[in-house]
Design a protein around this motif. Sequence first.
Motif, mmCIF file in Angstrom:
data_model
loop_
_atom_site.group_PDB
_atom_site.id
_atom_site.type_symbol
_atom_site.label_atom_id
_atom_site.label_comp_id
_atom_site.label_asym_id
_atom_site.label_seq_id
_atom_site.Cartn_x
_atom_site.Cartn_y
_atom_site.Cartn_z
ATOM 1 N N GLN A 271 0.846 -1.196 0.000
ATOM 2 C CA GLN A 271 0.000 0.000 0.000
ATOM 3 C C GLN A 271 0.885 1.253 0.000
ATOM 4 O O GLN A 271 0.849 2.058 0.948
ATOM 5 N N PRO A 272 1.685 1.434 -1.072
ATOM 6 C CA PRO A 272 2.644 2.542 -1.052
ATOM 7 C C PRO A 272 1.984 3.915 -0.980
ATOM 8 O O PRO A 272 2.655 4.891 -0.649
ATOM 9 N N LEU A 273 0.691 3.981 -1.290
ATOM 10 C CA LEU A 273 0.001 5.281 -1.250
ATOM 11 C C LEU A 273 -0.954 5.370 -0.071
ATOM 12 O O LEU A 273 -1.825 6.250 -0.031
ATOM 13 N N GLY A 274 -0.796 4.458 0.909
ATOM 14 C CA GLY A 274 -1.639 4.501 2.097
ATOM 15 C C GLY A 274 -1.516 5.844 2.798
ATOM 16 O O GLY A 274 -0.446 6.457 2.781
ATOM 17 N N ASN A 275 -2.605 6.324 3.339
ATOM 18 C CA ASN A 275 -2.676 7.608 4.053
ATOM 19 C C ASN A 275 -2.612 8.822 3.131
ATOM 20 O O ASN A 275 -2.587 9.948 3.598
ATOM 21 N N ARG A 276 -2.560 8.599 1.811
ATOM 22 C CA ARG A 276 -2.486 9.764 0.903
ATOM 23 C C ARG A 276 -3.855 10.079 0.318
ATOM 24 O O ARG A 276 -4.649 9.183 0.030
ATOM 25 N N ILE A 277 -4.083 11.364 0.140
ATOM 26 C CA ILE A 277 -5.304 11.843 -0.520
ATOM 27 C C ILE A 277 -4.890 12.416 -1.866
ATOM 28 O O ILE A 277 -4.063 13.337 -1.932
ATOM 29 N N LEU A 278 -5.442 11.844 -2.941
ATOM 30 C CA LEU A 278 -4.993 12.205 -4.291
ATOM 31 C C LEU A 278 -6.181 12.638 -5.151
ATOM 32 O O LEU A 278 -7.230 11.987 -5.150
ATOM 33 N N LEU A 279 -5.992 13.708 -5.887
ATOM 34 C CA LEU A 279 -7.001 14.197 -6.823
ATOM 35 C C LEU A 279 -6.639 13.711 -8.223
ATOM 36 O O LEU A 279 -5.491 13.856 -8.652
ATOM 37 N N VAL A 280 -7.617 13.127 -8.910
ATOM 38 C CA VAL A 280 -7.413 12.708 -10.304
ATOM 39 C C VAL A 280 -8.446 13.413 -11.165
ATOM 40 O O VAL A 280 -9.654 13.267 -10.940
ATOM 41 N N THR A 281 -7.988 14.198 -12.146
ATOM 42 C CA THR A 281 -8.943 14.839 -13.055
ATOM 43 C C THR A 281 -9.116 13.948 -14.285
ATOM 44 O O THR A 281 -8.221 13.189 -14.652
ATOM 45 N N GLY A 282 -10.297 14.043 -14.889
ATOM 46 C CA GLY A 282 -10.592 13.150 -16.009
ATOM 47 C C GLY A 282 -10.668 11.714 -15.545
ATOM 48 O O GLY A 282 -10.256 10.787 -16.249
ATOM 49 N N ALA A 283 -11.212 11.519 -14.335
ATOM 50 C CA ALA A 283 -11.176 10.196 -13.700
ATOM 51 C C ALA A 283 -12.241 9.250 -14.229
ATOM 52 O O ALA A 283 -12.268 8.078 -13.849
ATOM 53 N N GLY A 284 -13.103 9.727 -15.106
ATOM 54 C CA GLY A 284 -14.228 8.900 -15.548
ATOM 55 C C GLY A 284 -13.885 7.871 -16.609
ATOM 56 O O GLY A 284 -14.632 6.910 -16.812
ATOM 57 N N GLN A 285 -12.778 8.069 -17.330
ATOM 58 C CA GLN A 285 -12.446 7.114 -18.394
ATOM 59 C C GLN A 285 -10.950 7.171 -18.700
ATOM 60 O O GLN A 285 -10.224 8.032 -18.180
ATOM 61 N N GLY A 286 -10.501 6.278 -19.559
ATOM 62 C CA GLY A 286 -9.135 6.311 -20.069
ATOM 63 C C GLY A 286 -8.073 6.249 -18.974
ATOM 64 O O GLY A 286 -8.203 5.506 -17.989
ATOM 65 N N LEU A 287 -7.033 7.055 -19.147
ATOM 66 C CA LEU A 287 -5.905 7.031 -18.207
ATOM 67 C C LEU A 287 -6.316 7.439 -16.800
ATOM 68 O O LEU A 287 -5.836 6.884 -15.815
ATOM 69 N N GLY A 288 -7.190 8.441 -16.704
ATOM 70 C CA GLY A 288 -7.617 8.922 -15.390
ATOM 71 C C GLY A 288 -8.337 7.846 -14.607
ATOM 72 O O GLY A 288 -8.093 7.661 -13.404
ATOM 73 N N ARG A 289 -9.217 7.113 -15.293
ATOM 74 C CA ARG A 289 -9.956 6.038 -14.627
ATOM 75 C C ARG A 289 -8.997 4.949 -14.147
ATOM 76 O O ARG A 289 -9.051 4.517 -12.982
ATOM 77 N N ALA A 290 -8.102 4.509 -15.040
ATOM 78 C CA ALA A 290 -7.163 3.433 -14.678
ATOM 79 C C ALA A 290 -6.281 3.877 -13.508
ATOM 80 O O ALA A 290 -6.030 3.101 -12.573
ATOM 81 N N ALA A 291 -5.813 5.130 -13.547
ATOM 82 C CA ALA A 291 -4.938 5.618 -12.473
ATOM 83 C C ALA A 291 -5.689 5.715 -11.153
ATOM 84 O O ALA A 291 -5.153 5.370 -10.095
ATOM 85 N N ALA A 292 -6.940 6.178 -11.201
ATOM 86 C CA ALA A 292 -7.731 6.286 -9.966
ATOM 87 C C ALA A 292 -7.881 4.913 -9.307
ATOM 88 O O ALA A 292 -7.728 4.769 -8.079
#
Length: 247
Positions: A9-30
């Motif tokens: 869980q390398p991103l545990g405790n982190r709060i991250l904003l992803v724009t364009g999160a509904g599809q494509g790269l943004g969705r996969a990254a989210a």
Amino acid sequence: MMSIPPPSQPLGNRILLVTGAGQGLGRAAALAFAAAGATVVLLGRTVSKLEAVYDDIVRAGGPQPAILPADLAAAQDKDYDALAHTIASQLGGLDGILHCANAFAGLSPLTLQSIEQWMTQFRVNTVAPFAINRACAPLLKGSADASVILVGETHGHAPAAYWGGFAVSKAALEAYFRIQADEWSDLPNVRINLVIPGPIRSPLRARTHPAEHRDALPSPESLCPLFVQLMGPEGRDTRGQVLSFRP
Ligand SMILES: NC(=O)c1ccc[n+]([C@@H]2O[C@H](COP(=O)([O-])OP(=O)(O)OC[C@H]3O[C@@H](n4cnc5c(N)ncnc54)[C@H](OP(=O)(O)O)[C@@H]3O)[C@@H](O)[C@H]2O)c1
């Protein structure tokens, strides 16, 4: 006291904003960020797509995400301030931003492109990353280790016929990146990098290259290990870099 996340869980405790999160790269990254332990703020234009990503994260057992609908083509200064205020008041901080929202008006000769198309692409592709970073800067500066990732495009780096206002907006994003990286270079806890992906099998790619054989293209998920690395402790020494995967 903040606990140390396990290696899985390398991103545990982190709060991250992803724009364009509904599809494509943004969705996969989210999805990848949530799988790595992050609480993800899903920003996009189409609420139903964000809700589907929200459900996928919860179904996979990830931390409960948040949904932040926004039309970046229309957003004004006060909307970006409100966005940062909402994140601060609802989540208490912010440790990173991945900018994947993207406007593409289509390929055409310059004689057929309108000012409106140029302005929309400029607002979403260039102005929104600047304005979101500016509004969220106090939150990022308050983080122990904040990471911002911009996503460029091959034709912003090497403009060519018919890519018009889209290429210009991405070239301007690179110029903005240089300025922001320089201004943040004395902040040990805030870093910014620019990733230029190669071809990725996303809805955007289907529009830019409609005749292409899609199955042979790398999936959006193929870039996620890099995004997770840049967002987390492993990426701490990567700052002010252009990471280009263009062919
Ligand atoms: N795919 C590739 O081959 C490739 C290659 C190089 C670089 N890139 C870059 O990678 C990034 C992500 O690309 P992608 O392929 O994932 O793009 P995409 O499939 O077109 O997705 C773009 C996202 O941006 C959102 N968006 C568009 N207009 C918006 C607005 N006005 N307000 C808020 N959100 C908006 C869309 O939301 P809605 O669906 O709700 O409209 C969508 O979720 C882009 O910067 C792109 O230039 C992609």
